[in-house]
Design an enzyme around this catalytic site. Structure first.
Site, PDB file in Angstrom:
ATOM      1  N   LYS A  88       0.649  -1.273   0.151  1.00 18.39           N
ATOM      2  CA  LYS A  88       0.156   0.079   0.012  1.00 18.39           C
ATOM      3  C   LYS A  88       0.809   1.198  -0.066  1.00 18.39           C
ATOM      4  CE  LYS A  88      -3.768  -2.669   2.281  1.00 18.39           C
ATOM      5  NZ  LYS A  88      -4.197  -2.995   3.462  1.00 18.39           N
ATOM      6  N   GLN A 135      -5.143  -1.925   9.585  1.00 17.99           N
ATOM      7  CA  GLN A 135      -4.867  -3.085   9.271  1.00 17.99           C
ATOM      8  C   GLN A 135      -5.344  -4.198  10.097  1.00 17.99           C
ATOM      9  OE1 GLN A 135      -3.379  -3.311   5.808  1.00 17.99           O
ATOM     10  NE2 GLN A 135      -3.410  -5.451   6.267  1.00 17.99           N
ATOM     11  N   ASP A 186     -11.394   2.190   3.462  1.00 13.20           N
ATOM     12  CA  ASP A 186     -11.460   0.765   3.538  1.00 13.20           C
ATOM     13  C   ASP A 186     -13.063   0.164   3.314  1.00 13.20           C
ATOM     14  OD1 ASP A 186      -9.516  -1.453   5.582  1.00 13.20           O
ATOM     15  OD2 ASP A 186      -9.593  -1.233   3.462  1.00 13.20           O
TER      16      ASP A 186
END
Lengths: 335, 335
Positions: free
Chosen positions: B94, B138, B163
């Site tokens: 990322k 995460q 997300d």
């Protein structure tokens, strides 16, 4: 003489037995015949009857609640804008059910010139009112002004969203949280009806026709989390009869009278018809009768269970609303 | 002499033509043969390649944004608790993608003894920081303390939830609002891959295996709103091969290596494999190789398109995250 009397008695008993036997046989054959006949038709899944048992149970629950906490009576606020006749009917049903159970239900009827800001302000007051445990906004809004109905639904604080239509509650249901929010009333009613047939939801093939926010989408989610393998159909689905034919459980919510034909349906399926449509009927004073989205007369020859319209899903929606309101009061009361 | 020269030239040309013809024929037959051979196998749906084109486009978009508003560079905060190796790999991907595009990406790595309160506090700061447009946490959290991951995901303010996993964003997707929030990255990546095959989603039969919050559930919703007729399967589904056999589009996200067998799959189906599993392989230094949830070698003999693992869905997830971050910056900039 004694012997004669004996024989007379014997004859009389024998005659009586023959009469009894004839009566019993007739009864037996009649009953057997009606059983056979009803075997040709699926059983009626009466939401009216099941809703009554749920309301009885809620009534007891509310009584206990009041005994334990004398200040606590579940309270439901129903907000209406305008005065559509169908909305009036549904609200009357809700007020009556609330009264029956012991829930305080208030009906805030705003005029049809109410605008979005005014409606939001009214909801804000209800959100802040500690006596009010549940708030519903009767849809559709009958206003001369443009009002964003999603904004309105989302303006009800989630802890009082007893309709379960707030986006947060929809999200919770989507990801499998069936406890921390409120389940939408019609879907919850549908699943309750299915459970009452004794049909095992887990592992079954469930087909839902319709993907609305109020019925199709949340019903599909709820059945998915009850471990059915769920297929969702809609206006762009091809070969709909073929998809329907695979359903052990069929839930229909599309607003199209008699759309689903009997011969589409798998033999022995459970059919839940959420449709409420006005169908022209000159034999009636009103000029119409209520029909569902499923061709009832044809379907009942194939199903194991089918909800009638009216008297099926509608009363269950109201019962689930009452259940959510009591739940809201209980949650509110927890330390 | 002229005539001889003429004939010599003619012969030379003819010879050249024969050589060309032979070359072309060989090329023709070789190519035809490889086409025939590739006709036996579905095409590889390379997420790696498609993600590159998306990132190129995003890079241009970010450049334009900076030209128009010199103060505005999209910024992404990646929050990690602990240091799982797989998480480290994903975060590196990322960060690299962000750098490539021109997004500022910050990596907040909290120690594994971080508790829920501390994590919430960190998220709260990021929520309030006007320079940060997107926040991801995460998962899974690698903490010695109990932390409610749903609470954490929901602690990210929806306007920065790039997300797309916040309950509100899940709810929006469920009811068909695909614009006002953020679409979850992996599902959005799956749909983008399917679109790139040229397969018409509308009217197709889509089967999703898995109902997780991150993959299965939102992918099913997204395909439903692209007008596919969607079936959702899970661990309690009976006759899974039979259900899979009906799929024009198959998306699998279950975390079980090679679970879906080739002969389950409809000829010509599009298969999107979201699985990333470590499969023991003694031939490799690491002792394992990455495999998906679909038996790739068998499946590719039947499919029209199939994603490889790795190199399929994974890069698309990252690309969609970058896309959401740029979108967040754009939305933030709107008056």
């Amino acid at each position: 003489m004694a012997l004669l009397a004996f024989f007379k008695l014997g004859f009389r008993c024998w005659k009586q037995n023959v009469i009894c036997f004839k009566k019993n046989s007739t009864f037996f054959f009649q009953t057997f015949s009606s059983i056979l006949q009803s075997e040709e038709y699926g059983r009626l899944l009466s939401g009216l009857d099941i809703a009554k048992t749920i309301q009885t149970s809620l009534r007891d629950q509310v009584k206990k609640l009041k005994l334990q906490h004398s200040y606590l009576t579940p309270q439901l606020a129903i907000v209406q804008v305008g005065s559509r006749e169908d909305s009036n009917v549904y609200i009357r049903m809700k007020l009556k059910a609330a009264e029956n159970i012991g829930i305080i239900a208030t009906h805030l009827c705003l005029p049809s010139n109410t605008n979005q800001t005014e409606l939001l302000r009214a909801l804000s007051h209800l959100n802040l009112n500690p006596s009010v445990h549940g708030i519903i906004v009767q849809m559709p809004l009958d206003s001369v002004n443009m009002i964003d109905s999603t904004l309105i639904t989302d303006a009800v604080i989630p802890s009082k969203d007893v309709d379960g239509l707030n986006t947060i509650n929809q999200g919770k249901l989507a990801v499998g949280d069936l406890v921390s929010g409120f389940l939408p009333c019609t879907p919850n009613g549908c699943v309750e009806l299915i459970k009452r047939t004794g049909t095992r939801i887990e592992g079954s093939r469930a087909v839902i026709i319709g993907r609305s926010k109020i019925v199709g989408t949340p019903t599909a989610e709820l059945l998915k989390w009850h471990n059915a393998t769920v297929t969702i159909c809609h206006s762009k689905t091809k070969n709909l009869p073929e998809v329907v034919a695979g359903a052990d459980i069929l839930v229909v919510g599309v607003g199209q009278p008699n759309m689903v034909k009997g011969d589409w349906i798998k033999q022995g399926a459970v059919v839940i018809d959420c449709g409420i449509n006005h169908f022209p009927d000159t034999k009636r004073l009103s000029g119409y009768r209520l029909v569902g989205d499923v061709d009832f007369e044809q379907a009942r020859k194939r199903v194991s269970w089918i909800t009638p319209v009216p008297g099926g899903v509608g009363p269950m929606t109201v019962a689930m609303l009452m259940k959510n309101t009591v739940l809201a009061a209980l949650k509110c009361n927890k330390p």
